[in-house]
Design a protein around this motif. Structure first.
Motif, mmCIF file in Angstrom:
data_model
loop_
_atom_site.group_PDB
_atom_site.id
_atom_site.type_symbol
_atom_site.label_atom_id
_atom_site.label_comp_id
_atom_site.label_asym_id
_atom_site.label_seq_id
_atom_site.Cartn_x
_atom_site.Cartn_y
_atom_site.Cartn_z
ATOM 1 N N UNK A 103 0.838 -1.197 0.000
ATOM 2 C CA UNK A 103 0.000 0.000 0.000
ATOM 3 C C UNK A 103 0.875 1.250 0.000
ATOM 4 N N UNK A 104 0.445 2.279 -0.730
ATOM 5 C CA UNK A 104 1.212 3.509 -0.805
ATOM 6 C C UNK A 104 1.087 4.354 0.452
ATOM 7 N N UNK A 105 0.082 4.048 1.327
ATOM 8 C CA UNK A 105 -0.097 4.831 2.538
ATOM 9 C C UNK A 105 1.000 4.546 3.555
ATOM 10 N N UNK A 106 1.441 3.244 3.682
ATOM 11 C CA UNK A 106 2.455 2.894 4.635
ATOM 12 C C UNK A 106 3.826 2.969 3.987
ATOM 13 N N UNK A 107 4.785 3.539 4.675
ATOM 14 C CA UNK A 107 6.144 3.569 4.119
ATOM 15 C C UNK A 107 6.743 2.172 4.139
ATOM 16 N N UNK A 108 7.578 1.888 3.143
ATOM 17 C CA UNK A 108 8.180 0.572 3.043
ATOM 18 C C UNK A 108 9.213 0.347 4.125
ATOM 19 N N UNK A 109 9.930 1.360 4.554
ATOM 20 C CA UNK A 109 10.966 1.255 5.570
ATOM 21 C C UNK A 109 10.595 2.174 6.719
ATOM 22 N N UNK A 110 10.274 1.575 7.885
ATOM 23 C CA UNK A 110 9.921 2.338 9.075
ATOM 24 C C UNK A 110 11.074 2.232 10.051
ATOM 25 N N UNK A 116 16.310 4.467 16.521
ATOM 26 C CA UNK A 116 16.250 5.379 15.364
ATOM 27 C C UNK A 116 17.354 5.121 14.339
ATOM 28 N N UNK A 117 17.986 3.956 14.398
ATOM 29 C CA UNK A 117 19.087 3.680 13.478
ATOM 30 C C UNK A 117 18.750 2.615 12.449
ATOM 31 N N UNK A 118 18.053 1.553 12.879
ATOM 32 C CA UNK A 118 17.774 0.431 11.997
ATOM 33 C C UNK A 118 16.301 0.400 11.615
ATOM 34 N N UNK A 119 16.030 -0.451 10.629
ATOM 35 C CA UNK A 119 14.658 -0.609 10.175
ATOM 36 C C UNK A 119 13.866 -1.439 11.187
ATOM 37 N N UNK A 120 12.646 -1.041 11.456
ATOM 38 C CA UNK A 120 11.805 -1.736 12.419
ATOM 39 C C UNK A 120 11.342 -3.076 11.860
ATOM 40 N N UNK A 121 11.378 -4.091 12.715
ATOM 41 C CA UNK A 121 10.942 -5.430 12.322
ATOM 42 C C UNK A 121 9.750 -5.924 13.132
ATOM 43 N N UNK A 122 9.574 -5.372 14.327
ATOM 44 C CA UNK A 122 8.540 -5.868 15.231
ATOM 45 C C UNK A 122 7.612 -4.726 15.623
ATOM 46 N N UNK A 123 6.439 -5.121 16.038
ATOM 47 C CA UNK A 123 5.445 -4.151 16.503
ATOM 48 C C UNK A 123 4.852 -4.660 17.814
ATOM 49 N N UNK A 124 4.818 -3.799 18.824
ATOM 50 C CA UNK A 124 4.307 -4.183 20.137
ATOM 51 C C UNK A 124 2.802 -4.443 20.036
ATOM 52 N N UNK A 129 4.249 0.034 19.214
ATOM 53 C CA UNK A 129 5.534 0.706 19.014
ATOM 54 C C UNK A 129 6.409 -0.195 18.162
ATOM 55 N N UNK A 130 7.066 0.404 17.152
ATOM 56 C CA UNK A 130 7.901 -0.361 16.225
ATOM 57 C C UNK A 130 9.316 -0.455 16.770
ATOM 58 N N UNK A 131 9.870 -1.667 16.780
ATOM 59 C CA UNK A 131 11.228 -1.911 17.245
ATOM 60 C C UNK A 131 11.961 -2.788 16.252
ATOM 61 N N UNK A 132 13.299 -2.865 16.446
ATOM 62 C CA UNK A 132 14.118 -3.596 15.481
ATOM 63 C C UNK A 132 14.750 -4.849 16.049
ATOM 64 N N UNK A 133 14.899 -4.951 17.355
ATOM 65 C CA UNK A 133 15.602 -6.091 17.934
ATOM 66 C C UNK A 133 15.103 -6.328 19.351
#
Length: 441
Positions: A103-110, A116-124, A129-133
């Motif tokens: 979808x164009x509404x959601x960014x591909x890389x959050x 604030x350094x890596x791409x988020x992989x998980x969601x609480x 809340x989006x987290x990466x590790x």
């Protein structure tokens, strides 16, 4: 390349029509830029076998891993030219919907909302809340106090209620049903463990209490379900007419505790303690665990038992006699379910004060008390307005007859005067009573 169910834009020919014919549903061979024409229903690399896989970069179909490598070697697929809208979205799908872009509404890389350094992989699941590790997840929970568990009972407006919320409610109902079934199983298991409905056990405990009363020992039985009551294995043996006690031995100097499940009340207390010192205990050698007691000797040890219902700040103990049996030592004492005996070293005796026995008061009859103490005989009371000291003459006291009481006041009333009142011998009609001195006020 043209396939059944989906069509791809092919390079236009000289007349503006797609190469291979204008009919998108035809199976005419297409012209590839790197080789001869390959049928649309065949592998793009070998052109023989039907395709089974699709390249996520160039979307060409291949039949095997060898053909995948071959189509890369032929230059049909250039690495680095991946389509980000199709990467990871097309896994052996036969329809165009499965290969549609995100979808164009959601960014591909959050980016991760913690580092604030890596791409988020998980969601609480709770606060989204989006987290990466895992470290970022732990830091998020520590900073915000989030539990990470989604609230499945939160309010959802009717306009936002969809399949996701419906499935969540269904899972909640299923979990509730599973918990109810689990509670039913636990209840049945707990009833067997606590033996709440074991009438034979309840009768055995009642008989034990009655036999202890006959031995002048008070036994306090705990309510059903209490752990100490469940552990109590003491019982009365009707054949031998003896009580087999469960006895807990506490060697406080070594922090060791041993249990006798069936110890006869005829056992001498000193012999019972000596079993642990001589390694003759039926449940195995334990002398190496209580070495200070072995060095002190069995005859020099002290055995005490805490007094029941004693205040915590003034706890005292019954000092038991090693030369007597367990039955004699428990006589006149109170036991909660079963006795717990504390074995002490000779030097620890002062730390466990003995129970101070109260002296029994002798009951003396009143007649004997009057004979022993003449001063205890009550003296007659003196009228309030009598100036002279001494008791009046008891000969002046007269009894009323029933005839006089019926006719009116007795004639002695006037003679008594201020010295007191005349009392009748008793209620009218009873004919019995005691003479009361007229000088009694």
């Amino acid at each position: 390349q043209v396939e059944s169910g989906s069509a791809m834009a092919l390079p236009a020919g000289p007349e503006g029509q797609p190469q291979g014919g204008g009919d998108t549903g035809s199976t005419k061979p297409s012209v590839s830029a790197s080789g001869p024409e390959i049928p649309a229903s065949a592998c793009a690399a070998c052109g023989v076998n039907p395709p089974r896989y699709r390249c996520p970069q160039c979307l060409l179909r291949t039949c095997s891993a060898a053909c995948v490598q071959k189509h890369k070697q032929l230059g049909l697929c250039k690495e680095g030219d991946a389509n980000p809208a199709q990467t990871g979205k097309e896994e052996a799908c036969d329809t165009e919907e499965a290969s549609s872009s995100a979808s164009e509404d959601e960014p591909l890389c959050v980016p991760c909302q913690i580092c604030r350094d890596k791409e988020a992989k998980y969601r609480c699941p709770s606060c989204e809340v989006r987290t990466c590790s895992a470290p970022c997840v732990a830091a998020h929970k520590a900073s915000s106090g989030c539990t990470g568990v989604r609230d499945r009972t939160e309010f959802v407006p009717r306009k936002e209620y969809g399949d996701r919320q419906l499935y969540s409610d269904y899972e909640l109902l299923m979990d509730t049903d599973r918990q109810l079934e689990k509670c039913e199983r636990l209840r049945s298991d707990l009833d067997g463990k606590l033996q709440l409905n074991n009438w034979w056990r309840l009768e055995r405990r009642y008989v034990l209490q009655q036999m202890c009363v006959a031995r002048k020992t008070s036994v306090v039985l705990c309510p059903p379900g209490i752990e100490r009551g469940i552990k109590n294995a003491s019982q009365f043996n009707a054949r031998s007419s003896l009580i087999n006690w469960r006895v807990d031995w506490e060697f406080v100097a070594c922090n060791e505790e041993f249990v006798d499940l069936r110890l006869s009340e005829r056992t001498i207390l000193g012999a019972a303690v000596k079993r642990f010192i001589d390694n003759s205990w039926m449940r195995g050698p334990v002398a190496h665990k209580i070495q200070p007691y072995v060095d002190a000797g069995a005859e020099n040890l002290v055995v005490v038992m805490a007094r029941h219902a004693a205040p915590k700040n003034a706890q005292d103990y019954h000092h038991l006699d090693l030369t007597k049996s367990i039955r004699s030592n428990l006589a006149g004492k109170t036991v909660v379910e079963y006795p717990t005996l504390i074995v002490l070293l000779p030097g620890d005796k002062e730390r466990y004060p003995a129970v101070q026995r109260k002296q029994k008061r002798k009951v003396v009859s009143l007649k004997k008390a009057l004979e022993l103490v003449p001063e205890a005989i009550p003296k007659p009371m003196v009228p309030r307005d009598q100036s002279t000291s001494g008791a009046p003459n008891l000969d002046d006291v007269k009894l009323e007859s029933e005839s006089e009481s019926d006719s009116g006041p007795p004639p002695e009333m006037s003679s008594v005067g201020a010295a007191g009142r005349a009392f009748r011998a008793g209620p009218a009609g009873r004919g019995r009573g005691t003479a009361v001195p007229a000088w009694v006020d």
